[in-house]
Scaffold this motif. Structure first.
Motif, PDB file in Angstrom:
ATOM      1  N   GLY A  81      32.969  -5.123 -15.097  1.00 30.32           N
ATOM      2  CA  GLY A  81      32.717  -4.094 -14.091  1.00 30.32           C
ATOM      3  C   GLY A  81      33.310  -2.745 -14.399  1.00 30.32           C
ATOM      4  O   GLY A  81      33.488  -1.929 -13.510  1.00 30.32           O
ATOM      5  N   MET A  82      33.590  -2.501 -15.658  1.00 25.83           N
ATOM      6  CA  MET A  82      34.225  -1.236 -16.005  1.00 25.83           C
ATOM      7  C   MET A  82      33.337  -0.409 -16.933  1.00 25.83           C
ATOM      8  O   MET A  82      32.519   0.356 -16.473  1.00 25.83           O
ATOM      9  CB  MET A  82      35.596  -1.499 -16.617  1.00 25.83           C
ATOM     10  CG  MET A  82      36.550  -2.169 -15.634  1.00 25.83           C
ATOM     11  SD  MET A  82      38.100  -2.643 -16.361  1.00 25.83           S
ATOM     12  CE  MET A  82      38.884  -1.053 -16.542  1.00 25.83           C
ATOM     13  N   GLY A  83      33.493  -0.562 -18.226  1.00 20.10           N
ATOM     14  CA  GLY A  83      32.840   0.309 -19.193  1.00 20.10           C
ATOM     15  C   GLY A  83      31.330   0.269 -19.198  1.00 20.10           C
ATOM     16  O   GLY A  83      30.664   1.269 -18.916  1.00 20.10           O
ATOM     17  N   SER A  84      30.755  -0.870 -19.499  1.00 11.00           N
ATOM     18  CA  SER A  84      29.303  -0.968 -19.629  1.00 11.00           C
ATOM     19  C   SER A  84      28.589  -0.671 -18.322  1.00 11.00           C
ATOM     20  O   SER A  84      27.568   0.018 -18.310  1.00 11.00           O
ATOM     21  CB  SER A  84      28.895  -2.366 -20.110  1.00 11.00           C
ATOM     22  OG  SER A  84      29.454  -2.644 -21.365  1.00 11.00           O
ATOM     23  N   SER A  85      29.115  -1.183 -17.232  1.00 15.61           N
ATOM     24  CA  SER A  85      28.437  -0.957 -15.948  1.00 15.61           C
ATOM     25  C   SER A  85      28.532   0.509 -15.525  1.00 15.61           C
ATOM     26  O   SER A  85      27.627   1.021 -14.867  1.00 15.61           O
ATOM     27  CB  SER A  85      28.996  -1.867 -14.858  1.00 15.61           C
ATOM     28  OG  SER A  85      30.342  -1.554 -14.568  1.00 15.61           O
ATOM     29  N   ILE A 121      19.439  -4.869  -8.822  1.00 21.44           N
ATOM     30  CA  ILE A 121      20.564  -5.136  -9.715  1.00 21.44           C
ATOM     31  C   ILE A 121      20.080  -4.884 -11.134  1.00 21.44           C
ATOM     32  O   ILE A 121      19.005  -5.345 -11.533  1.00 21.44           O
ATOM     33  CB  ILE A 121      21.076  -6.580  -9.583  1.00 21.44           C
ATOM     34  CG1 ILE A 121      21.624  -6.821  -8.176  1.00 21.44           C
ATOM     35  CG2 ILE A 121      22.139  -6.869 -10.638  1.00 21.44           C
ATOM     36  CD1 ILE A 121      22.072  -8.252  -7.915  1.00 21.44           C
ATOM     37  N   ILE A 122      20.886  -4.136 -11.893  1.00 19.43           N
ATOM     38  CA  ILE A 122      20.560  -3.813 -13.279  1.00 19.43           C
ATOM     39  C   ILE A 122      21.730  -4.258 -14.146  1.00 19.43           C
ATOM     40  O   ILE A 122      22.884  -3.953 -13.845  1.00 19.43           O
ATOM     41  CB  ILE A 122      20.342  -2.296 -13.465  1.00 19.43           C
ATOM     42  CG1 ILE A 122      19.284  -1.773 -12.492  1.00 19.43           C
ATOM     43  CG2 ILE A 122      19.953  -1.987 -14.911  1.00 19.43           C
ATOM     44  CD1 ILE A 122      19.212  -0.253 -12.425  1.00 19.43           C
ATOM     45  N   GLY A 123      21.439  -4.976 -15.228  1.00  9.45           N
ATOM     46  CA  GLY A 123      22.505  -5.406 -16.129  1.00  9.45           C
ATOM     47  C   GLY A 123      21.951  -6.017 -17.393  1.00  9.45           C
ATOM     48  O   GLY A 123      20.739  -6.095 -17.595  1.00  9.45           O
ATOM     49  N   GLN A 124      22.855  -6.466 -18.251  1.00  6.81           N
ATOM     50  CA  GLN A 124      22.468  -7.150 -19.471  1.00  6.81           C
ATOM     51  C   GLN A 124      21.828  -8.489 -19.131  1.00  6.81           C
ATOM     52  O   GLN A 124      22.212  -9.133 -18.153  1.00  6.81           O
ATOM     53  CB  GLN A 124      23.682  -7.419 -20.344  1.00  6.81           C
ATOM     54  CG  GLN A 124      24.249  -6.208 -21.018  1.00  6.81           C
ATOM     55  CD  GLN A 124      25.482  -6.587 -21.810  1.00  6.81           C
ATOM     56  OE1 GLN A 124      26.478  -6.969 -21.219  1.00  6.81           O
ATOM     57  NE2 GLN A 124      25.407  -6.480 -23.116  1.00  6.81           N
ATOM     58  N   GLY A 125      20.912  -8.908 -19.973  1.00  6.51           N
ATOM     59  CA  GLY A 125      20.228 -10.179 -19.757  1.00  6.51           C
ATOM     60  C   GLY A 125      21.168 -11.356 -19.636  1.00  6.51           C
ATOM     61  O   GLY A 125      20.906 -12.290 -18.882  1.00  6.51           O
ATOM     62  N   ASP A 147      18.682  -3.836 -22.484  1.00  8.61           N
ATOM     63  CA  ASP A 147      19.375  -4.025 -23.758  1.00  8.61           C
ATOM     64  C   ASP A 147      20.128  -2.765 -24.156  1.00  8.61           C
ATOM     65  O   ASP A 147      21.229  -2.831 -24.662  1.00  8.61           O
ATOM     66  CB  ASP A 147      18.375  -4.386 -24.865  1.00  8.61           C
ATOM     67  CG  ASP A 147      17.726  -5.741 -24.635  1.00  8.61           C
ATOM     68  OD1 ASP A 147      18.440  -6.676 -24.232  1.00  8.61           O
ATOM     69  OD2 ASP A 147      16.518  -5.860 -24.860  1.00  8.61           O
ATOM     70  N   ASN A 148      19.514  -1.615 -23.921  1.00  8.99           N
ATOM     71  CA  ASN A 148      20.096  -0.334 -24.312  1.00  8.99           C
ATOM     72  C   ASN A 148      20.535   0.421 -23.061  1.00  8.99           C
ATOM     73  O   ASN A 148      19.701   0.924 -22.317  1.00  8.99           O
ATOM     74  CB  ASN A 148      19.071   0.472 -25.116  1.00  8.99           C
ATOM     75  CG  ASN A 148      19.609   1.783 -25.615  1.00  8.99           C
ATOM     76  OD1 ASN A 148      20.671   2.255 -25.189  1.00  8.99           O
ATOM     77  ND2 ASN A 148      18.893   2.394 -26.532  1.00  8.99           N
ATOM     78  N   PHE A 149      21.825   0.512 -22.844  1.00  3.69           N
ATOM     79  CA  PHE A 149      22.363   1.136 -21.637  1.00  3.69           C
ATOM     80  C   PHE A 149      22.158   2.641 -21.601  1.00  3.69           C
ATOM     81  O   PHE A 149      22.367   3.268 -20.566  1.00  3.69           O
ATOM     82  CB  PHE A 149      23.859   0.853 -21.520  1.00  3.69           C
ATOM     83  CG  PHE A 149      24.193  -0.543 -21.078  1.00  3.69           C
ATOM     84  CD1 PHE A 149      23.261  -1.566 -21.099  1.00  3.69           C
ATOM     85  CD2 PHE A 149      25.453  -0.830 -20.635  1.00  3.69           C
ATOM     86  CE1 PHE A 149      23.576  -2.842 -20.689  1.00  3.69           C
ATOM     87  CE2 PHE A 149      25.796  -2.110 -20.210  1.00  3.69           C
ATOM     88  CZ  PHE A 149      24.849  -3.111 -20.244  1.00  3.69           C
ATOM     89  N   THR A 161      24.851  -1.769 -10.770  1.00  2.00           N
ATOM     90  CA  THR A 161      24.829  -1.953 -12.217  1.00  2.00           C
ATOM     91  C   THR A 161      25.974  -2.897 -12.546  1.00  2.00           C
ATOM     92  O   THR A 161      27.085  -2.736 -12.052  1.00  2.00           O
ATOM     93  CB  THR A 161      24.964  -0.614 -12.965  1.00  2.00           C
ATOM     94  OG1 THR A 161      26.167   0.043 -12.580  1.00  2.00           O
ATOM     95  CG2 THR A 161      23.763   0.281 -12.669  1.00  2.00           C
ATOM     96  N   VAL A 162      25.682  -3.905 -13.351  1.00  2.43           N
ATOM     97  CA  VAL A 162      26.598  -5.029 -13.513  1.00  2.43           C
ATOM     98  C   VAL A 162      26.928  -5.272 -14.981  1.00  2.43           C
ATOM     99  O   VAL A 162      26.054  -5.217 -15.846  1.00  2.43           O
ATOM    100  CB  VAL A 162      25.954  -6.309 -12.925  1.00  2.43           C
ATOM    101  CG1 VAL A 162      26.844  -7.513 -13.127  1.00  2.43           C
ATOM    102  CG2 VAL A 162      25.636  -6.114 -11.450  1.00  2.43           C
ATOM    103  N   CYS A 163      28.210  -5.547 -15.225  1.00  2.00           N
ATOM    104  CA  CYS A 163      28.637  -6.063 -16.523  1.00  2.00           C
ATOM    105  C   CYS A 163      29.702  -7.125 -16.268  1.00  2.00           C
ATOM    106  O   CYS A 163      30.075  -7.382 -15.120  1.00  2.00           O
ATOM    107  CB  CYS A 163      29.143  -4.951 -17.438  1.00  2.00           C
ATOM    108  SG  CYS A 163      30.720  -4.230 -16.999  1.00  2.00           S
ATOM    109  N   GLY A 164      30.196  -7.734 -17.308  1.00  3.24           N
ATOM    110  CA  GLY A 164      31.135  -8.839 -17.155  1.00  3.24           C
ATOM    111  C   GLY A 164      32.409  -8.474 -16.425  1.00  3.24           C
ATOM    112  O   GLY A 164      32.876  -9.208 -15.565  1.00  3.24           O
TER     113      GLY A 164
END
Length: 99
Positions: A16-20, A56-60, A77-79, A11-14
């Motif tokens: 690598g902490m909160g959103s992911s 891999i799962i993440g924001q568009g 879109d909705n985590f 799971t990926v975000c910019g």
């Protein structure tokens, strides 16, 4: 083939902490609901580029950069939408013969 072992999921975000981390918990629940054994790890986009994963799962805004790194790349879109993610994963994993 992932069917003989747990799927490797990122799971990926910019950063690598909160959103992911939130997405990791949602993904674990969605995969459990689908009956899929998976090892889910959260990370940042830069690290994800050098990692091996089945999914891999993440924001568009990030998944476009990760296309081709894993057999399955899912944009959300909705985590917190576990059922929506489960439906996306059902289609993608079925298409790979993993479900």
């Amino acid at each position: 083939m992932p069917a003989s072992r747990p799927l490797s999921v990122l799971t990926v975000c910019g950063v690598g902490m909160g959103s992911s981390l939130i997405l990791k918990m949602t993904a674990e629940d969605a995969l459990r609901d689908l009956g899929v054994e998976a090892a889910v790890q959260n990370t940042d986009i830069s690290s994800a580029r050098g990692m091996n994963a089945d999914v891999i799962i993440g924001q568009g805004m990030h998944t476009g950069e990760l296309a081709g790194i894993a057999p399955v790349v899912v944009s959300v879109d909705n985590f917190l939408d576990k059922s929506g993610l489960a439906e996306q994963l059902r289609g993608e994993l079925s298409g790979q013969g993993w479900l």
